[in-house]
Design an enzyme around this catalytic site. Structure first.
Site, PDB file in Angstrom:
ATOM      1  N   GLU A   1       0.820  -1.218   0.000  1.00 35.90           N
ATOM      2  CA  GLU A   1       0.000   0.000   0.000  1.00 35.90           C
ATOM      3  C   GLU A   1       0.851   1.264   0.000  1.00 35.90           C
ATOM      4  OE1 GLU A   1      -2.569  -3.214   1.920  1.00 35.90           O
ATOM      5  OE2 GLU A   1      -0.499  -2.497   2.197  1.00 35.90           O
TER       6      GLU A   1
ATOM      7  N   LYS B   1     -17.710  -1.293   4.931  1.00 37.63           N
ATOM      8  CA  LYS B   1     -18.022  -2.326   3.945  1.00 37.63           C
ATOM      9  C   LYS B   1     -19.516  -2.432   3.680  1.00 37.63           C
ATOM     10  CE  LYS B   1     -16.856  -6.998   2.514  1.00 37.63           C
ATOM     11  NZ  LYS B   1     -16.046  -8.209   2.789  1.00 37.63           N
TER      12      LYS B   1
ATOM     13  N   PHE C   1     -11.763  -7.202  13.621  1.00 35.94           N
ATOM     14  CA  PHE C   1     -10.603  -7.620  12.843  1.00 35.94           C
ATOM     15  C   PHE C   1     -10.279  -6.565  11.789  1.00 35.94           C
ATOM     16  CE2 PHE C   1      -8.970  -9.974   9.064  1.00 35.94           C
ATOM     17  CZ  PHE C   1      -7.735 -10.326   9.602  1.00 35.94           C
ATOM     18  N   GLN C   2      -9.020  -6.160  11.725  1.00 38.43           N
ATOM     19  CA  GLN C   2      -8.512  -5.153  10.788  1.00 38.43           C
ATOM     20  C   GLN C   2      -9.277  -3.826  10.895  1.00 38.43           C
ATOM     21  OE1 GLN C   2      -8.182  -6.918   6.830  1.00 38.43           O
ATOM     22  NE2 GLN C   2      -6.110  -7.617   7.332  1.00 38.43           N
TER      23      GLN C   2
ATOM     24  N   MET D   1      23.819   9.657   3.749  1.00 39.89           N
ATOM     25  CA  MET D   1      23.669  10.972   4.372  1.00 39.89           C
ATOM     26  C   MET D   1      23.929  10.898   5.875  1.00 39.89           C
ATOM     27  SD  MET D   1      23.244  14.141   3.755  1.00 39.89           S
ATOM     28  CE  MET D   1      22.338  14.498   2.246  1.00 39.89           C
TER      29      MET D   1
END
Length: 660
Positions: A134, A246, A196-197, A560
Site C-alpha cells: 500500500e 463495507k 478484525f482489521q 547521508m
C-alpha cells in the site's frame, strides 16, 4: 512546499454586479476536470459552485447574498446503469471517480475494500495499476500527481492497509500534492468494537490530511467524492481521505449526481485575486532595489511561463528550493540553481547579500533558511503564497500577498509591460557579481582512481537524456546530488519527497510517473538504502511493462547519515553500514538478483571508464532496466550549511577520507 492551485482552469462567469474583466474566481465558475495526459477525449464532469461570501470587485454591499454551492450534471457522461437502476455503493464510488475524469488508480485489495475492487472490474475507463504494497500505491499516486498535475488516487483496505498509507499522506500534505485516498472500513455496526482489521484511520490521519471523511450514508458518496477532489486540487493542494465501511459499499442505492457540495466555510476563505495596489507596491520595491533575488518554490510549478516572463522583464536572478526545481530552467543564465543546506554557494551568497528577496510559492523551510535571524538579514522580503498560514510563520515579510502565484505574476507582468517605456531595471552590476561567484564556486567533485563519483553518474545521465527525463529519487545523498547535477528544464520533471523526506519514495513514484506519462523517459535515481525499502515494486514495473530506468548509486551505506557521522560524530559508525559485516569485500545484498527475480534486465558497473557506455545501454534497452553503480561511501554532499547555521558557516571542502 506551499503550492499554487494545480493546472486547473477556472473560467469565471461574473455576476451582474461584477466587472466584465473580473478575474475573481469565487463568484461563479466552472471547474472542468483535466483529462489524463494521454487521453484526448475524456468524459468529464463540470463542478459548478456559487458563493458570494467573497464580494465582486466594485460590487455594492447590498448586492451580496449567500447561496449554496451547486453542481450541474455532466450530460456527456454515459453511465453503465439506467438512471433509476439501483447499484451497490462500491459501484457509485467507481462511477464517481469516472465522473471526475480518473483513468488510473493504484489500489491493493483486502477484505474491507473487496467490493470496490469488484466494482473496478466492471469499469470500462479506470485501470488499476496493482502495487505490491500500500505504501507503494500511495507513493505511485503521488508520482502520478507530481508529474501530471492531476490528482492521484489510491485505494487500500482497512486496518494495516489503511495505516500503510500514512507516510504517503503525510508526504503529500507537506509537499502540497493533490491525492485522494479511499480506504475500506469495517461495517458500521462493528466500528469501535476492535473488530478484525479495524483502525480509526480518520483519527489517525486527521493531522496529516487536508480533510477526511467517514461515509455513514450511502447517498452521500457522490457529494463526498466531488468535495474530496475539489479540496485536494483547490487552494493549497493536499491529501484527502475517504473511509467507506463495507456495508456502505454493499448497500443498494439510486445515486443523486446533482447533489450540491457543502463547503461554504472553505470556499469563503479561498484567497482573492491580488489587489493592484499590492502589486504596484512590489514593483516599487523592485525599482528601489540594487540586489534583488527571486526565491521560488513548489508554489511556482504551475506558473512557469509567467515566472519566465517576469524574469525577462526584470532581469532578476532566480534561486530555487528543492521542491521548486524546474519551475525556472536550470540552464537559463539567470538561474542560480538550488539554495539552502545543500544549495550552490552562489545561490546562498545571493540571498545573503540581497537587499530584496522575492519569495514566491515558498514556506521558508528550515532546510532553506538555516538560522532564521541570519537568513536574508539585509533584505526587504516580499512573500506571495496561497496559504495564509505560511505568511509570516517563519520569517516576517515587509510586503505580502495571500493568493495564487500565477495570478500574482500575471498581474505583475501586466504592470511591468505597461511601464516598460518609462521604467527600466538595471541589475547588471549585481548579475556580474553573482557570475563571479559562479566562476569561483562552481558545483564540483573529485575523482579517486577508477572509482565512480556519484555526481559524475548524474552528469552523464543529464547529458545522455538532454535534460529531458522525468527524475524520481529516494531520500539521502543521491537525492541531493540529483538536485544539484541534473539540469531540470521544465516543471514536473523532478519528483522527490521534500518535506517528509520519506525513503523508499523513488521507485513507486517512478511507477506513477510512467503511468501518467507513457511516452516520457522516467529514471529513478536511487540509493541502496532507499531502493530496498520498496524493492517489491519491481514486480509492478515488470507486470505493467513500464519502461522505468533505475540508476542505483550503491555505496553499501546510509550515505547521508554517514556524512553526518563523519562531520559531527568523529566518524563513529552507528548502524549505518547496510552490507554484510562478515563479507565486507562483497556487494550485499546483490541488487541484480532482485531484478533477475522480477525478470528485469540489470547490470553492474564499478569503473568510471565503463560508466557512460553502461548508462547508454540502460537508456537504449526497451522496457525497464536496473543499473547498479558502485560508488565510494566516503563522498560528501557539498556545499553544506550545517543545520541551524548561516551562510558564513558553509562547508565546501572535505569528505569521509578526512578526520574532523
Amino acid at each position: 512546499m506551499a503550492a499554487a492551485a494545480p493546472n486547473t482552469t477556472f473560467s469565471a462567469t461574473p455576476s451582474p454586479s461584477a466587472s466584465s474583466k473580473s478575474r475573481n474566481p469565487f463568484l461563479r465558475f466552472t471547474r472542468p476536470l483535466l483529462p489524463h495526459p494521454a487521453d484526448s477525449s475524456p468524459r468529464l464532469r463540470s463542478l459548478r459552485i456559487s458563493s458570494s461570501s467573497v464580494p465582486a470587485p466594485n460590487a455594492p454591499r447590498a448586492a451580496i447574498t449567500t447561496s449554496a454551492p451547486t453542481t450541474t450534471p455532466d450530460t456527456s457522461f454515459v453511465s453503465r446503469f439506467a438512471p433509476d437502476e439501483p447499484r451497490k455503493g462500491a459501484d457509485v464510488i467507481v462511477e464517481a471517480l469516472e465522473r471526475q475524469g480518473v483513468r488510473h488508480v493504484f489500489a491493493y485489495p483486502g477484505g474491507a475494500s473487496l467490493e470496490i475492487h469488484q466494482a473496478l472490474t466492471r469499469s470500462n475507463t479506470i485501470r488499476n495499476v496493482l502495487p505490491r504494497h500500500e505504501q507503494g500505491g500511495v507513493f505511485a499516486a503521488e508520482g502520478y500527481a507530481r508529474s501530471s498535475g492531476l490528482p492521484g488516487v489510491c485505494i487500500a483496505t482497512s486496518g494495516p492497509g489503511a495505516t500503510n498509507l500514512v507516510s504517503g499522506l503525510a508526504d503529500a500534505s507537506l509537499d502540497s500534492i493533490p491525492i485522494v485516498a479511499i480506504t475500506g472500513q469495517v461495517p458500521r455496526r462493528m466500528i469501535g468494537t476492535d473488530a478484525f482489521q479495524e483502525t480509526p484511520i480518520v483519527e489517525v490521519t486527521r493531522s496529516i490530511t487536508k480533510h477526511n471523511y467517514l461515509v455513514l450514508d450511502v447517498e452521500d458518496i457522490p457529494r463526498v467524492v466531488s468535495e474530496a477532489f475539489y479540496l485536494a486540487t483547490s487552494g493549497r493542494p493536499g491529501a484527502v481521505l475517504i473511509d467507506v465501511p463495507k456495508d456502505i459499499q454493499q448497500q443498494l442505492v439510486v445515486p443523486n449526481w446533482d447533489q450540491p457540495i457543502r463547503l461554504p466555510g472553505y470556499i469563503s476563505r479561498l484567497p482573492k485575486p491580488p489587489a493592484i495596489a499590492h502589486l504596484e507596491q512590489i514593483v516599487r520595491l523592485i525599482s528601489e532595489s540594487k540586489r534583488p533575488v527571486l526565491y521560488v518554490g513548489g508554489g511556482c510549478l504551475n506558473s512557469s511561463e509567467e515566472l519566465r516572463r517576469f524574469v525577462e522583464l526584470t532581469g532578476i536572478p532566480v534561486a530555487s528550493t528543492l521542491m521548486g526545481l524546474g519551475s525556472f530552467s536550470c540552464s537559463h543564465e539567470l538561474s542560480l540553481h538550488m539554495l539552502g543546506m545543500h544549495g550552490t554557494v552562489y545561490a546562498n551568497y545571493a540571498v545573503d547579500k540581497s537587499d530584496l528577496l522575492l519569495a514566491f510559492g515558498v514556506r521558508f523551510d528550515d532546510r532553506v533558511t538555516g538560522k532564521l535571524e541570519a537568513f536574508a538579514s539585509r533584505a526587504k522580503i516580499v512573500h506571495i503564497d496561497i496559504d495564509s498560514a505560511e505568511i509570516g510563520k517563519n520569517k516576517q515579510p515587509h510586503a505580502s500577498i495571500c493568493g495564487d502565484v500565477k495570478l500574482a505574476l500575471e498581474g505583475l507582468n501586466k504592470l511591468l509591460e505597461s511601464k516598460a517605456s518609462k521604467q527600466r531595471f538595471d541589475f547588471s552590476a549585481w548579475r556580474e557579481e553573482l557570475n563571479e561567484q559562479k566562476i569561483n564556486h562552481p558545483l564540483s567533485y573529485k575523482t579517486f582512481g577508477d572509482a565512480i563519483p556519484p555526481q559524475y553518474a548524474i552528469q552523464v545521465l543529464d547529458e545522455l537524456t538532454n535534460g529531458n527525463a522525468i527524475i524520481s529519487t529516494g531520500v539521502g545523498q543521491h537525492q541531493m546530488w540529483a538536485a544539484q547535477f541534473y539540469k531540470y528544464r521544465r516543471p514536473r520533471q523532478w519528483l522527490t519527497s521534500g518535506g517528509l523526506g520519506a525513503m523508499g519514495f523513488g521507485l513507486p513514484a517512478a511507477v506513477g510517473a510512467a503511468v501518467a506519462n507513457p511516452d516520457a523517459i522516467v529514471v529513478d535515481i536511487d540509493g541502496d538504502g532507499s531502493f530496498i525499502m520498496n524493492v517489491q515494486e519491481l514486480a509492478t514495473i515488470r507486470v505493467e511493462n513500464l519502461p522505468i530506468k533505475i540508476l542505483l548509486l550503491n555505496n553499501q551505506h546510509l550515505g547521508m547519515v554517514v556524512q553526518w557521522e563523519d562531520r559531527f560524530y568523529k566518524a563513529n559508525r552507528a548502524h549505518t553500514y547496510l552490507g554484510d559485516p562478515s563479507r565486507e569485500s562483497e556487494i550485499f545484498p546483490d541488487m541484480l538478483k532482485f531484478a533477475e527475480a522480477c525478470g528485469i534486465p540489470a547490470a553492474r558497473v564499478t569503473k568510471k571508464a565503463d560508466l557512460r557506455a553502461a548508462i547508454k545501454k540502460m537508456l537504449d534497452t526497451p522496457g525497464p532496466y536496473l543499473l547498479d553503480v558502485i560508488v565510494p561511501h566516503q563522498e560528501h554532499v557539498l556545499p553544506m550549511i550545517p543545520s541551524g547555521g548561516a551562510f558564513k558557516d558553509v562547508i565546501v571542502e572535505g569528505d569521509g577520507r578526512t578526520a574532523y
